[in-house]
Write a protein that holds these residues in place. Structure first.
Motif, PDB file in Angstrom:
ATOM      1  N   ARG A 132      -5.362 -29.399 -18.673  1.00 39.05           N
ATOM      2  CA  ARG A 132      -4.249 -29.285 -17.803  1.00 39.05           C
ATOM      3  C   ARG A 132      -4.188 -30.486 -16.834  1.00 39.05           C
ATOM      4  O   ARG A 132      -3.082 -30.991 -16.400  1.00 39.05           O
ATOM      5  CB  ARG A 132      -4.351 -27.845 -17.254  1.00 39.05           C
ATOM      6  CG  ARG A 132      -4.095 -26.837 -17.766  1.00 39.05           C
ATOM      7  CD  ARG A 132      -4.161 -25.587 -17.353  1.00 39.05           C
ATOM      8  NE  ARG A 132      -3.758 -24.490 -18.128  1.00 39.05           N
ATOM      9  CZ  ARG A 132      -3.805 -23.248 -17.993  1.00 39.05           C
ATOM     10  NH1 ARG A 132      -3.499 -22.686 -16.643  1.00 39.05           N
ATOM     11  NH2 ARG A 132      -3.327 -22.407 -18.841  1.00 39.05           N
ATOM     12  N   LYS A 149      11.472 -36.059 -11.869  1.00 38.84           N
ATOM     13  CA  LYS A 149      11.772 -35.819 -10.195  1.00 38.84           C
ATOM     14  C   LYS A 149      10.656 -35.356  -9.697  1.00 38.84           C
ATOM     15  O   LYS A 149       9.474 -35.115 -10.199  1.00 38.84           O
ATOM     16  CB  LYS A 149      12.865 -34.986 -10.067  1.00 38.84           C
ATOM     17  CG  LYS A 149      12.617 -33.245 -10.850  1.00 38.84           C
ATOM     18  CD  LYS A 149      13.624 -32.386 -10.592  1.00 38.84           C
ATOM     19  CE  LYS A 149      13.745 -31.214 -11.240  1.00 38.84           C
ATOM     20  NZ  LYS A 149      15.039 -30.621 -11.420  1.00 38.84           N
ATOM     21  N   ILE A 151       8.078 -33.419  -8.073  1.00 40.99           N
ATOM     22  CA  ILE A 151       7.672 -31.963  -8.189  1.00 40.99           C
ATOM     23  C   ILE A 151       6.098 -31.851  -8.324  1.00 40.99           C
ATOM     24  O   ILE A 151       5.439 -33.179  -8.234  1.00 40.99           O
ATOM     25  CB  ILE A 151       8.444 -31.576  -9.305  1.00 40.99           C
ATOM     26  CG1 ILE A 151       7.845 -32.147 -10.614  1.00 40.99           C
ATOM     27  CG2 ILE A 151       9.629 -31.122  -9.479  1.00 40.99           C
ATOM     28  CD1 ILE A 151       8.172 -31.562 -11.828  1.00 40.99           C
ATOM     29  N   ASP A 152       5.476 -30.725  -7.885  1.00 37.81           N
ATOM     30  CA  ASP A 152       4.181 -30.872  -8.077  1.00 37.81           C
ATOM     31  C   ASP A 152       3.675 -30.639  -9.532  1.00 37.81           C
ATOM     32  O   ASP A 152       4.037 -29.616 -10.243  1.00 37.81           O
ATOM     33  CB  ASP A 152       3.695 -29.255  -7.340  1.00 37.81           C
ATOM     34  CG  ASP A 152       2.390 -29.188  -7.209  1.00 37.81           C
ATOM     35  OD1 ASP A 152       1.841 -30.030  -6.876  1.00 37.81           O
ATOM     36  OD2 ASP A 152       1.784 -28.113  -7.736  1.00 37.81           O
ATOM     37  N   THR A 155       1.907 -27.593 -10.861  1.00 42.25           N
ATOM     38  CA  THR A 155       2.936 -26.331 -11.134  1.00 42.25           C
ATOM     39  C   THR A 155       3.865 -26.491 -12.306  1.00 42.25           C
ATOM     40  O   THR A 155       3.914 -25.788 -13.111  1.00 42.25           O
ATOM     41  CB  THR A 155       3.823 -26.316 -10.174  1.00 42.25           C
ATOM     42  OG1 THR A 155       3.072 -25.995  -8.856  1.00 42.25           O
ATOM     43  CG2 THR A 155       4.740 -25.215 -10.127  1.00 42.25           C
ATOM     44  N   ALA A 156       4.217 -27.779 -12.396  1.00 43.17           N
ATOM     45  CA  ALA A 156       4.978 -28.288 -13.668  1.00 43.17           C
ATOM     46  C   ALA A 156       4.041 -27.993 -14.965  1.00 43.17           C
ATOM     47  O   ALA A 156       4.681 -27.408 -16.049  1.00 43.17           O
ATOM     48  CB  ALA A 156       5.517 -29.664 -13.913  1.00 43.17           C
ATOM     49  N   LEU A 158       1.790 -25.740 -15.517  1.00 41.58           N
ATOM     50  CA  LEU A 158       1.625 -24.410 -15.616  1.00 41.58           C
ATOM     51  C   LEU A 158       2.873 -23.593 -16.244  1.00 41.58           C
ATOM     52  O   LEU A 158       2.925 -22.782 -16.962  1.00 41.58           O
ATOM     53  CB  LEU A 158       1.393 -23.818 -14.181  1.00 41.58           C
ATOM     54  CG  LEU A 158       1.470 -22.471 -13.408  1.00 41.58           C
ATOM     55  CD1 LEU A 158       0.817 -22.819 -12.211  1.00 41.58           C
ATOM     56  CD2 LEU A 158       2.576 -21.976 -13.157  1.00 41.58           C
ATOM     57  N   ILE A 159       4.083 -23.880 -15.595  1.00 34.05           N
ATOM     58  CA  ILE A 159       5.517 -23.655 -16.053  1.00 34.05           C
ATOM     59  C   ILE A 159       5.432 -23.893 -17.656  1.00 34.05           C
ATOM     60  O   ILE A 159       5.801 -23.045 -18.583  1.00 34.05           O
ATOM     61  CB  ILE A 159       6.393 -24.221 -15.597  1.00 34.05           C
ATOM     62  CG1 ILE A 159       6.645 -23.458 -14.120  1.00 34.05           C
ATOM     63  CG2 ILE A 159       7.977 -24.109 -16.066  1.00 34.05           C
ATOM     64  CD1 ILE A 159       7.772 -24.223 -13.013  1.00 34.05           C
ATOM     65  N   HIS A 162       2.984 -21.790 -20.190  1.00 32.76           N
ATOM     66  CA  HIS A 162       3.346 -20.475 -20.057  1.00 32.76           C
ATOM     67  C   HIS A 162       4.875 -20.109 -20.623  1.00 32.76           C
ATOM     68  O   HIS A 162       4.982 -19.283 -21.324  1.00 32.76           O
ATOM     69  CB  HIS A 162       3.305 -20.030 -18.687  1.00 32.76           C
ATOM     70  CG  HIS A 162       1.844 -19.420 -18.253  1.00 32.76           C
ATOM     71  ND1 HIS A 162       0.858 -20.497 -17.514  1.00 32.76           N
ATOM     72  CD2 HIS A 162       1.235 -18.449 -18.234  1.00 32.76           C
ATOM     73  CE1 HIS A 162      -0.037 -19.952 -17.343  1.00 32.76           C
ATOM     74  NE2 HIS A 162      -0.062 -18.680 -17.828  1.00 32.76           N
ATOM     75  N   ALA A 163       5.657 -20.934 -20.361  1.00 28.66           N
ATOM     76  CA  ALA A 163       6.966 -20.765 -20.965  1.00 28.66           C
ATOM     77  C   ALA A 163       6.906 -20.928 -22.404  1.00 28.66           C
ATOM     78  O   ALA A 163       7.643 -19.984 -23.378  1.00 28.66           O
ATOM     79  CB  ALA A 163       7.893 -21.779 -20.621  1.00 28.66           C
ATOM     80  N   LEU A 190      12.912 -27.267 -20.967  1.00 32.20           N
ATOM     81  CA  LEU A 190      12.045 -27.700 -20.283  1.00 32.20           C
ATOM     82  C   LEU A 190      11.999 -29.201 -19.678  1.00 32.20           C
ATOM     83  O   LEU A 190      11.902 -29.593 -18.630  1.00 32.20           O
ATOM     84  CB  LEU A 190      10.732 -27.478 -21.048  1.00 32.20           C
ATOM     85  CG  LEU A 190      10.323 -25.985 -21.241  1.00 32.20           C
ATOM     86  CD1 LEU A 190       9.345 -25.670 -22.284  1.00 32.20           C
ATOM     87  CD2 LEU A 190       9.990 -25.212 -19.930  1.00 32.20           C
ATOM     88  N   GLY A 193      14.444 -29.697 -17.037  1.00 26.20           N
ATOM     89  CA  GLY A 193      13.972 -29.401 -15.556  1.00 26.20           C
ATOM     90  C   GLY A 193      13.151 -30.552 -15.038  1.00 26.20           C
ATOM     91  O   GLY A 193      12.818 -30.535 -14.052  1.00 26.20           O
ATOM     92  N   LEU A 194      12.635 -31.421 -15.799  1.00 24.36           N
ATOM     93  CA  LEU A 194      11.727 -32.261 -15.456  1.00 24.36           C
ATOM     94  C   LEU A 194      12.153 -33.742 -14.962  1.00 24.36           C
ATOM     95  O   LEU A 194      12.129 -34.095 -13.929  1.00 24.36           O
ATOM     96  CB  LEU A 194      10.693 -32.896 -16.214  1.00 24.36           C
ATOM     97  CG  LEU A 194       9.658 -31.628 -16.588  1.00 24.36           C
ATOM     98  CD1 LEU A 194       8.505 -32.273 -17.534  1.00 24.36           C
ATOM     99  CD2 LEU A 194       8.781 -30.918 -15.367  1.00 24.36           C
ATOM    100  N   VAL A 195      13.322 -33.972 -15.806  1.00 24.51           N
ATOM    101  CA  VAL A 195      13.844 -35.571 -15.572  1.00 24.51           C
ATOM    102  C   VAL A 195      14.554 -35.705 -14.288  1.00 24.51           C
ATOM    103  O   VAL A 195      15.270 -34.730 -13.910  1.00 24.51           O
ATOM    104  CB  VAL A 195      14.678 -35.900 -16.869  1.00 24.51           C
ATOM    105  CG1 VAL A 195      13.810 -35.915 -18.156  1.00 24.51           C
ATOM    106  CG2 VAL A 195      15.799 -35.115 -16.982  1.00 24.51           C
TER     107      VAL A 195
END
Lengths: 197, 197
Positions: A132, A149, A151-152, A155-156, A158-159, A162-163, A190, A193-195
Motif C-alpha cells: 500500500r 488532484k 488528495i491524501d 486514502t486514495a 484505500l478507496i 476496497h472498491a 476510479l 476520481g483521481l485525475v
DNA sequence: ATAACATACTAACGTGTGTTAGCGATAAAA
DNA sequence: TTTTATCGCTAACACACGTTAGTATGTTAT
C-alpha cells in the motif's frame, strides 16, 4: 476406494487447496470444516492429512500466493517509464482482473487473513502495508506532477483497493454485465476520481 | 458477585450487544466465543443468557439496526428536491460518518451477515438488494440528466459502498488523518469519478 | 510376482463450542 | 421487613471441531 481426481496435471494438494478456496469464500475460514472440505474433495476428512499439514496451511498457501502475485506486479509497474496515472491504471486493471479470474483465492486472501497465526500473520500484514505504501508513493508522484488532484494518497489507495473488492458483488449478481464492461466502468470511475481536470 | 455495569442508562442487553460488536469485528462472528464475550462483559458465559436468547440474536440485532438506519436515510434523501449528485453526496456522507462513528456495528453488519440463519438471512439480503437498487436508481436519473457520466449504475453503487468500507483500514492505521479530512477526500474522489465534466 | 510407496480408510483423542438446569445472591416492590 | 423478580453462579450436556494412530487398499517400480 475413493481417490482424489487430478485432472489437468494438478497435484492432489493443489486440488485440495483449490476446493478450500471455494469453501473458505462461501462459509468463511472458521465456519468451513475439514469435514466439509473432505466432502467437497470426495474423501474422508482424515485422508486430507496425507497431503497437507493443517487447515491453517491451506490459508497460508492461499494468502501468500495472492500476495506474491501483487508484489511481482508492482515490481514490474514501478520500473516502467510511464506517467503515474498510467501506472495506477495498470495496477488497477491487474487488481480487477485478478478479482475477476481468481475470485475465490483473492477474496479469501482479502477477507480471511486475520485467521493466520503468528509468524505468517505479521508477515502478511507487513507485505500488505508495504504494498500500500508503494501504491501510495505512485499517487504522491502523480500529485507532485499535477497529473493527479491534491488528495491524501493513503486514502486514495484505500478507496481503490476496497472498491475493487466489490467485484465480489458482481460475481454474486444474476444479471452480470460482461467482464470487459465491468473493467472499463471501474477504471472510468476510479481513475476519473483521481485525475486533475 | 459480578454485575454488568450499565452506565449511560443502557440496558444490560445493550451493553452485551455493544461488546459483541467489538468482539465480532475483531475475531469474526464464528471465531468469537460466548466465553470471550462473557469475559469482555465481566461475567460468566451462562449469565449472558439471562439477557439474550442466543449468539445469533446478537448478530440479528447488529445487522438490522444498521440496515434500518440506512433505509431510513435513503427514504429521507429520495424525497428531497435536489440534484442527483447532491443526493448521492448526501448518502455517501452518511455512509462515511456511519462507518467512522459506528465502526464496529457497521463493519460487522457488512462482513458477518452471511452467518445469519434463514428467516433473517433472506430478509437481510432482500433489504440490501433493494437499498442498492434505490441507490442505483438515483444514479440512473443523474445519467439521464447528464449530471453524471454514462456508466453502469449498479457498478457505480458497488464501487461507492465498498470504497467506504475501506474506512476500516483508516481505523486501524496509526497515523490517521482527521475524520473531516477523510470525509472530504473520499467525497472528492468518489463524486469526482461520477460527474460529467 | 514382489517389493516399496502413496493414498484412503476406520476409530478415536482431546478440546472448545453454544446452551440449559438449578440454585444462591442481590436489588426492587410491597 | 417481607416478598418477589432479576441477575449471576456452578455444573454439565451434547455436539462439532482439528488432528493422530494404525491399518487396509491401491499404484508404481523392480
Amino acid at each position: 476406494m475413493a481417490r482424489i481426481k487430478t485432472d489437468n496435471n494438478l497435484t492432489r494438494k493443489e486440488v485440495i487447496v483449490t476446493k478450500a478456496a471455494t469453501l473458505f469464500r462461501e462459509k468463511g475460514f472458521k465456519a468451513a470444516s475439514m469435514r466439509d472440505l473432505a466432502e467437497a474433495v470426495g474423501v474422508e476428512a482424515a485422508s486430507l492429512y496425507n497431503h497437507i499439514k493443517s487447515k491453517t496451511e491451506l490459508l497460508h498457501e492461499l494468502c501468500f500466493s495472492v500476495a506474491n502475485r501483487f508484489l511481482h506486479k508492482i515490481d514490474e509497474v514501478e520500473l516502467e517509464k510511464t506517467s503515474s496515472v498510467e501506472k495506477i491504471e495498470k495496477l488497477l486493471r491487474f487488481h480487477i482482473n485478478e478479482m475477476i479470474h481468481h475470485y475465490e483465492e483473492v477474496y479469501v486472501s482479502d477477507r480471511e487473513w486475520k485467521h493466520l497465526s503468528d509468524p505468517y500473520l505479521s508477515n502478511f500484514q507487513n507485505q500488505r502495508r508495504i504494498y500500500r505504501k508503494r501504491f501510495a508513493a505512485i499517487i504522491e508522484t502523480g500529485i507532485k506532477n499535477k497529473e493527479i488532484k491534491s488528495i491524501d494518497a493513503p486514502t486514495a489507495v484505500l478507496i481503490m483497493l476496497h472498491a475493487i473488492s466489490g467485484i465480489e458483488s458482481w460475481h454474486r449478481s444474476v444479471q452480470k454485465i460482461s467482464a470487459e464492461e465491468l473493467e472499463e466502468n471501474m477504471i472510468s470511475i476510479l481513475v476519473g476520481g483521481l485525475v486533475n481536470r
